[in-house]
Scaffold this motif. Structure first.
Motif, PDB file in Angstrom:
ATOM      1  N   CYS A  19      96.685  38.805 -49.768  1.00  0.00           N
ATOM      2  CA  CYS A  19      96.680  37.978 -50.909  1.00  0.00           C
ATOM      3  C   CYS A  19      97.439  36.586 -50.950  1.00  0.00           C
ATOM      4  O   CYS A  19      97.107  35.783 -51.822  1.00  0.00           O
ATOM      5  CB  CYS A  19      97.111  38.375 -52.169  1.00  0.00           C
ATOM      6  N   ALA A  20      98.110  36.255 -49.847  1.00  0.00           N
ATOM      7  CA  ALA A  20      98.810  34.936 -49.750  1.00  0.00           C
ATOM      8  C   ALA A  20      98.396  34.368 -48.333  1.00  0.00           C
ATOM      9  O   ALA A  20      99.111  33.328 -48.069  1.00  0.00           O
ATOM     10  CB  ALA A  20     100.398  35.205 -49.873  1.00  0.00           C
ATOM     11  N   TRP A  21      97.222  34.629 -47.763  1.00  0.00           N
ATOM     12  CA  TRP A  21      96.697  33.885 -46.527  1.00  0.00           C
ATOM     13  C   TRP A  21      96.546  32.564 -47.085  1.00  0.00           C
ATOM     14  O   TRP A  21      95.832  32.417 -48.278  1.00  0.00           O
ATOM     15  CB  TRP A  21      95.822  34.691 -45.898  1.00  0.00           C
ATOM     16  N   PRO A  22      96.596  31.451 -46.452  1.00  0.00           N
ATOM     17  CA  PRO A  22      97.111  31.302 -44.908  1.00  0.00           C
ATOM     18  C   PRO A  22      98.705  31.022 -45.184  1.00  0.00           C
ATOM     19  O   PRO A  22      99.069  30.461 -43.912  1.00  0.00           O
ATOM     20  CB  PRO A  22      96.218  29.916 -44.511  1.00  0.00           C
ATOM     21  N   PHE A  23      99.423  31.484 -46.105  1.00  0.00           N
ATOM     22  CA  PHE A  23     100.841  31.379 -45.975  1.00  0.00           C
ATOM     23  C   PHE A  23     101.556  32.503 -45.227  1.00  0.00           C
ATOM     24  O   PHE A  23     102.789  32.363 -45.230  1.00  0.00           O
ATOM     25  CB  PHE A  23     101.398  31.025 -47.407  1.00  0.00           C
ATOM     26  N   HIS A  24     100.570  33.397 -45.052  1.00  0.00           N
ATOM     27  CA  HIS A  24     101.239  34.760 -44.157  1.00  0.00           C
ATOM     28  C   HIS A  24     100.237  35.016 -43.225  1.00  0.00           C
ATOM     29  O   HIS A  24      98.969  34.635 -43.478  1.00  0.00           O
ATOM     30  CB  HIS A  24     101.651  35.562 -45.217  1.00  0.00           C
ATOM     31  N   GLN A  25     100.594  35.653 -42.204  1.00  0.00           N
ATOM     32  CA  GLN A  25      99.611  36.138 -41.138  1.00  0.00           C
ATOM     33  C   GLN A  25      98.682  37.106 -41.702  1.00  0.00           C
ATOM     34  O   GLN A  25      99.062  37.968 -42.582  1.00  0.00           O
ATOM     35  CB  GLN A  25     100.170  36.733 -39.779  1.00  0.00           C
ATOM     36  N   PRO A  26      97.514  37.096 -41.221  1.00  0.00           N
ATOM     37  CA  PRO A  26      96.437  38.078 -42.431  1.00  0.00           C
ATOM     38  C   PRO A  26      96.693  39.403 -41.766  1.00  0.00           C
ATOM     39  O   PRO A  26      97.008  39.756 -40.629  1.00  0.00           O
ATOM     40  CB  PRO A  26      95.177  37.357 -41.749  1.00  0.00           C
TER      41      PRO A  26
ATOM     42  N   GLY B 272     104.763  33.566 -51.870  1.00  0.00           N
ATOM     43  CA  GLY B 272     104.190  34.413 -53.281  1.00  0.00           C
ATOM     44  C   GLY B 272     103.461  33.648 -54.143  1.00  0.00           C
ATOM     45  O   GLY B 272     102.318  33.995 -54.678  1.00  0.00           O
ATOM     46  N   VAL B 273     104.353  32.720 -54.805  1.00  0.00           N
ATOM     47  CA  VAL B 273     103.564  31.837 -55.969  1.00  0.00           C
ATOM     48  C   VAL B 273     102.632  30.995 -55.375  1.00  0.00           C
ATOM     49  O   VAL B 273     101.602  30.692 -56.105  1.00  0.00           O
ATOM     50  CB  VAL B 273     104.915  31.303 -56.774  1.00  0.00           C
ATOM     51  N   ASP B 274     102.634  30.201 -54.413  1.00  0.00           N
ATOM     52  CA  ASP B 274     101.816  29.409 -54.026  1.00  0.00           C
ATOM     53  C   ASP B 274     100.455  29.994 -53.567  1.00  0.00           C
ATOM     54  O   ASP B 274      99.323  29.487 -53.551  1.00  0.00           O
ATOM     55  CB  ASP B 274     102.120  28.757 -52.664  1.00  0.00           C
ATOM     56  N   GLY B 275     100.676  31.419 -53.145  1.00  0.00           N
ATOM     57  CA  GLY B 275      99.573  32.344 -53.103  1.00  0.00           C
ATOM     58  C   GLY B 275      98.967  32.522 -54.309  1.00  0.00           C
ATOM     59  O   GLY B 275      97.589  32.618 -54.486  1.00  0.00           O
ATOM     60  N   MET B 276      99.661  33.132 -55.270  1.00  0.00           N
ATOM     61  CA  MET B 276      98.978  33.135 -56.656  1.00  0.00           C
ATOM     62  C   MET B 276      98.229  31.944 -57.124  1.00  0.00           C
ATOM     63  O   MET B 276      97.453  32.161 -57.895  1.00  0.00           O
ATOM     64  CB  MET B 276     100.403  33.429 -57.744  1.00  0.00           C
ATOM     65  N   VAL B 277      98.823  30.532 -56.893  1.00  0.00           N
ATOM     66  CA  VAL B 277      98.332  29.530 -57.315  1.00  0.00           C
ATOM     67  C   VAL B 277      96.676  29.472 -56.705  1.00  0.00           C
ATOM     68  O   VAL B 277      95.625  29.124 -57.347  1.00  0.00           O
ATOM     69  CB  VAL B 277      98.635  28.059 -57.026  1.00  0.00           C
TER      70      VAL B 277
ATOM     71  N   TYR C 240      89.163  25.998 -47.066  1.00  0.00           N
ATOM     72  CA  TYR C 240      90.088  25.118 -47.865  1.00  0.00           C
ATOM     73  C   TYR C 240      89.755  23.571 -47.475  1.00  0.00           C
ATOM     74  O   TYR C 240      90.536  22.901 -48.095  1.00  0.00           O
ATOM     75  CB  TYR C 240      91.445  25.564 -47.717  1.00  0.00           C
ATOM     76  N   ALA C 241      89.345  23.537 -46.168  1.00  0.00           N
ATOM     77  CA  ALA C 241      89.077  21.933 -45.832  1.00  0.00           C
ATOM     78  C   ALA C 241      87.824  22.141 -44.787  1.00  0.00           C
ATOM     79  O   ALA C 241      87.350  23.226 -44.116  1.00  0.00           O
ATOM     80  CB  ALA C 241      90.379  21.470 -45.075  1.00  0.00           C
ATOM     81  N   LYS C 242      87.457  20.745 -44.440  1.00  0.00           N
ATOM     82  CA  LYS C 242      86.420  20.834 -43.200  1.00  0.00           C
ATOM     83  C   LYS C 242      87.034  21.431 -42.081  1.00  0.00           C
ATOM     84  O   LYS C 242      88.031  21.412 -41.770  1.00  0.00           O
ATOM     85  CB  LYS C 242      86.127  19.334 -43.055  1.00  0.00           C
ATOM     86  N   GLY C 243      86.050  22.010 -41.246  1.00  0.00           N
ATOM     87  CA  GLY C 243      86.338  22.790 -39.958  1.00  0.00           C
ATOM     88  C   GLY C 243      86.804  24.031 -40.298  1.00  0.00           C
ATOM     89  O   GLY C 243      87.277  24.604 -39.076  1.00  0.00           O
ATOM     90  N   ALA C 244      86.908  24.813 -41.541  1.00  0.00           N
ATOM     91  CA  ALA C 244      87.342  25.897 -41.554  1.00  0.00           C
ATOM     92  C   ALA C 244      86.306  27.033 -40.753  1.00  0.00           C
ATOM     93  O   ALA C 244      85.242  26.807 -40.755  1.00  0.00           O
ATOM     94  CB  ALA C 244      87.378  26.351 -43.237  1.00  0.00           C
ATOM     95  N   TYR C 245      87.050  28.043 -40.329  1.00  0.00           N
ATOM     96  CA  TYR C 245      86.412  29.270 -40.000  1.00  0.00           C
ATOM     97  C   TYR C 245      87.131  30.695 -40.090  1.00  0.00           C
ATOM     98  O   TYR C 245      88.194  30.413 -40.447  1.00  0.00           O
ATOM     99  CB  TYR C 245      85.775  28.992 -38.555  1.00  0.00           C
ATOM    100  N   PRO C 246      86.486  31.527 -40.122  1.00  0.00           N
ATOM    101  CA  PRO C 246      87.256  32.850 -40.277  1.00  0.00           C
ATOM    102  C   PRO C 246      88.525  32.966 -39.402  1.00  0.00           C
ATOM    103  O   PRO C 246      88.756  32.527 -38.213  1.00  0.00           O
ATOM    104  CB  PRO C 246      86.311  34.044 -39.730  1.00  0.00           C
ATOM    105  N   GLY C 247      89.674  33.046 -40.195  1.00  0.00           N
ATOM    106  CA  GLY C 247      90.947  32.982 -39.700  1.00  0.00           C
ATOM    107  C   GLY C 247      91.803  31.352 -39.454  1.00  0.00           C
ATOM    108  O   GLY C 247      92.734  31.584 -39.268  1.00  0.00           O
ATOM    109  N   TYR C 248      90.957  30.653 -39.904  1.00  0.00           N
ATOM    110  CA  TYR C 248      91.431  29.291 -39.887  1.00  0.00           C
ATOM    111  C   TYR C 248      90.942  28.398 -41.064  1.00  0.00           C
ATOM    112  O   TYR C 248      89.835  28.433 -41.515  1.00  0.00           O
ATOM    113  CB  TYR C 248      90.832  28.390 -38.889  1.00  0.00           C
ATOM    114  N   ALA C 249      91.862  27.897 -42.027  1.00  0.00           N
ATOM    115  CA  ALA C 249      91.716  27.429 -43.485  1.00  0.00           C
ATOM    116  C   ALA C 249      90.951  26.120 -43.445  1.00  0.00           C
ATOM    117  O   ALA C 249      90.669  25.591 -44.405  1.00  0.00           O
ATOM    118  CB  ALA C 249      92.932  27.367 -44.065  1.00  0.00           C
TER     119      ALA C 249
END
Length: 312
Positions: free
Chosen positions: A196-203, A220-225, A263-272
């Motif tokens: 629940c907090a990816w990409p701030f933690h390894q998936p 935790g809280v940045d993931g909550m946002v 979350y941004a251009k160039g995203a793909y599974p595992g890369y935000a």
């Protein structure tokens, strides 16, 4: 084998009972942008709506400030001077109102905050208890957000969801029963940050890339946002289960969940995606907020282009 892992990385699972959406930091196997989200002729949230925060369990004042500043950042009346901004991100939701030929507009503002630090309902909550907690906010013209601390377990949390949204009966005024919208988001820092907090933690699943730095230095809280942002977009455009969504009504894809893991251009599974990086802290973000805040917000499905829209 690598392709197999990529396809397994992210999935969308139906959510529980009255909740019209559950949000996970995951990515779909299929491309969700092939089909426009359908409008099911229901009401969208409109008018001046207060976002009330119900804090269940122990949160530091600094953690509460991260979330309350995010809510304030949504309003175009208090925009960040830096760009791109959270208010710019939120403007994508206005396109759903235009598409529905609605003359109504939605204006969100930070409402009251309720602190429930004594765990009055225990540390293991059911969906019914989440609604009970949500009712402690305003009963009319409101989105009541229940935020549970990192030591609180909620049905389905970390199993198939990171948060939910729905609606419940509220105040009765002059014989008319009003509804209020509610959201629940849990702090996953100790229970399932890789879920629940990816990409701030390894998936938990799939390609293992180094986690990104959290813009407010709180995984935790940045993931909550991130989860809250996704569910707010779903609440605005599908508040009562008959607004904009695709798929089954009890397991819909909505404005943000139709663009998972992007979350941004160039995203793909595992890369935000190709995010902005704070030169001082090294943290990744894509939106500026009030009080100098930086946030990571999810891509939103843009109904005017039938594609996932990002700020960067």
């Amino acid at each position: 084998m690598a392709a197999h892992f990529i396809l397994k990385l992210f999935l969308v699972i139906s959510f529980f009972n009255m909740c019209f959406a559950s949000r996970k930091l995951t990515a779909l196997v299929q491309d969700p942008t092939n089909q426009l989200l359908q409008y099911h002729k229901g009401a969208l949230l409109s008018g001046k709506i207060s976002v009330n925060l119900i804090w269940y369990g122990k949160f530091k004042p600094s953690q509460r400030a991260i979330v309350s500043d995010f809510i304030t950042s949504l309003s175009s009346s208090t925009p960040s001077k830096a760009h791109p901004s959270v208010a710019q991100w939120w403007k994508t939701t206005e396109k759903y109102y235009h598409l529905a030929n609605s003359k109504n507009t939605l204006s969100l503002s930070l409402g009251k905050q309720v602190l429930l630090e004594n765990y009055s309902l225990g540390k293991s909550l059911t969906q019914k208890q989440i609604v009970q907690l949500a009712s402690k906010g305003e009963q009319r013209n409101a989105i009541n957000v229940v935020l549970t601390a990192s030591d609180v377990v909620v049905d389905g949390f970390c199993v198939n969801r990171c948060g939910t949204h729905g609606s419940s009966k509220g105040a009765i005024i002059n014989g008319k029963t009003y509804k209020f919208a509610y959201i629940w988001v849990g702090n996953s820092e100790t229970l399932c940050p890789g879920y629940c907090a990816w990409p701030f933690h390894q998936p938990i699943y799939g390609p293992q890339s180094p986690p990104l730095g959290a813009p407010n230095n709180d995984v935790g809280v940045d993931g909550m946002v991130i989860n809250l942002a996704s569910l707010l977009a779903g609440t605005a455009t599908n508040p009562f289960g008959n607004g904009y969504y695709q798929g089954e009504a009890d397991a819909p894809l909505e404005a943000a969940s139709a663009c998972p893991g992007v979350y941004a251009k160039g995203a793909y599974p595992g890369y935000a995606g190709d995010l902005l990086v704070d030169k001082t802290t090294g943290a990744s973000y894509n939106a500026h907020g009030t009080n100098g805040r930086k946030y990571l917000v999810p891509a939103l499905y843009d109904p005017s282009t039938s594609s996932c829209s990002t700020l960067v």
